[in-house]
Each structure stands twice: as C-alpha cells, then as structure tokens.
Motif scaffolding. Structure first.
Motif, short mmCIF file in Angstrom:
data_model
loop_
_atom_site.label_atom_id
_atom_site.label_comp_id
_atom_site.label_asym_id
_atom_site.label_seq_id
_atom_site.Cartn_x
_atom_site.Cartn_y
_atom_site.Cartn_z
N ARG A 1 13.15 10.92 4.49
CA ARG A 1 12.42 12.43 4.61
C ARG A 1 11.01 12.18 3.96
O ARG A 1 10.47 13.22 3.88
N LEU A 2 10.97 11.36 3.22
CA LEU A 2 9.51 11.21 2.37
C LEU A 2 8.29 11.46 3.10
O LEU A 2 8.04 10.80 4.19
N GLU A 3 7.53 12.37 2.82
CA GLU A 3 6.26 12.71 3.46
C GLU A 3 5.28 12.42 2.45
O GLU A 3 5.28 13.02 1.13
N ARG A 4 3.97 12.30 2.86
CA ARG A 4 2.55 12.03 2.04
C ARG A 4 2.23 13.56 1.65
O ARG A 4 2.26 14.38 2.60
N ALA A 5 2.05 13.80 0.34
CA ALA A 5 1.69 15.33 0.11
C ALA A 5 0.18 15.26 0.19
O ALA A 5 -0.50 14.44 0.18
N ALA A 6 -0.32 16.84 0.28
CA ALA A 6 -1.87 16.74 0.37
C ALA A 6 -2.19 16.44 -0.67
O ALA A 6 -1.67 16.83 -1.95
N MET B 1 0.88 -1.15 0.10
CA MET B 1 0.06 0.05 0.07
C MET B 1 0.84 1.18 0.08
O MET B 1 0.52 2.13 -0.96
N GLY B 2 1.71 1.47 0.95
CA GLY B 2 2.89 2.27 0.86
C GLY B 2 3.63 2.52 -0.43
O GLY B 2 3.79 3.91 -0.68
N TRP B 3 3.90 1.59 -1.08
CA TRP B 3 4.65 1.79 -2.45
C TRP B 3 3.63 2.38 -3.36
O TRP B 3 4.02 3.24 -4.05
N MET B 4 2.52 1.95 -3.48
CA MET B 4 1.69 2.45 -4.57
C MET B 4 1.32 4.01 -4.17
O MET B 4 1.13 4.68 -5.19
N VAL B 5 1.20 4.39 -3.10
CA VAL B 5 0.86 5.89 -2.58
C VAL B 5 2.13 6.72 -3.04
O VAL B 5 2.05 7.61 -3.87
N THR B 6 3.35 5.93 -2.72
CA THR B 6 4.42 6.61 -2.91
C THR B 6 4.61 6.81 -4.75
O THR B 6 4.98 7.99 -4.97
N LEU B 7 4.47 5.84 -5.23
CA LEU B 7 4.64 5.54 -6.94
C LEU B 7 3.62 6.79 -7.53
O LEU B 7 4.05 7.51 -8.14
N GLN B 8 2.38 6.81 -6.98
CA GLN B 8 1.46 8.01 -7.23
C GLN B 8 1.71 9.19 -7.10
O GLN B 8 1.61 10.25 -8.00
N GLN B 9 2.37 9.52 -5.76
CA GLN B 9 2.66 10.85 -5.40
C GLN B 9 3.93 11.41 -6.16
O GLN B 9 4.14 12.64 -6.39
#
Length: 94
Positions: free
Chosen positions: A73-78, A1-9
């Motif tokens: 340092r990777l953070e989820r973007a708004a 799940m985290g990988w897919m979110v990071t990929l999209q972001q």
C-alpha cells in the motif's frame, strides 16, 4: 532509486542517516557470506544450477516482502506533505 525515495519519505529526517548506516552495514556484512557460499554451491549444483538457485532465492524473498500489506500500500507522498514547508514567494524587483 525506489529504496532511497522510500527512505527519505517514510523515515523521520533525524533518523535517515542512522537508517542508511544500518542498511549499508547489512549489505556489506552479508557480502562475505554470499561469496563464501558461491563456491560450494557451484561445486554442488554446477554454475548454471547455482545461478538459477540464486535467482529462485531472490524471487522468493521479493515475494515474501510483497506479502506485507504496508509494503503493497506504500504510495509516494506529495513533496509538500514530506517537508511541511510552504514554497517561498518569488522575489520581484521593482
């Protein structure tokens, strides 16, 4: 799940499909290698030793990835920052 979110972001929208293809290819291409090494490892170290060895390799590789500062340092973007689109106004009847 985290990988897919990071990929999209983190990957530009026009390159997401290509990145997903490379990711899948890498995963599937290495399956025969892992399967081929599992038998000899179990014969050499015993089943328990081979499993613990695999655990150690996975933990070391995860630790190496965490040594990369950009990963730490990777953070989820708004959501607004990713799409750049403004939410549409709700339609009211009347």
């Amino acid at each position: 799940m985290g990988w897919m979110v990071t990929l999209q972001q983190e990957v530009p929208e026009e390159l997401v499909s290509r990145m997903s293809a490379y990711d899948s290819f890498g995963s599937f291409a290495l399956l025969p290698l892992g399967t081929g090494l599992a038998g000899p490892a179990a014969a050499a170290f015993g089943l328990s030793g081979a499993l613990w060895g695999c655990t150690l390799v996975c933990a070391v590789l995860a630790g190496l990835v965490l040594l990369v500062p950009e990963v730490r340092r990777l953070e989820r973007a708004a959501p607004e920052a990713r799409s750049g689109a403004v939410e549409p106004e709700p339609v009211t009847s009347g």
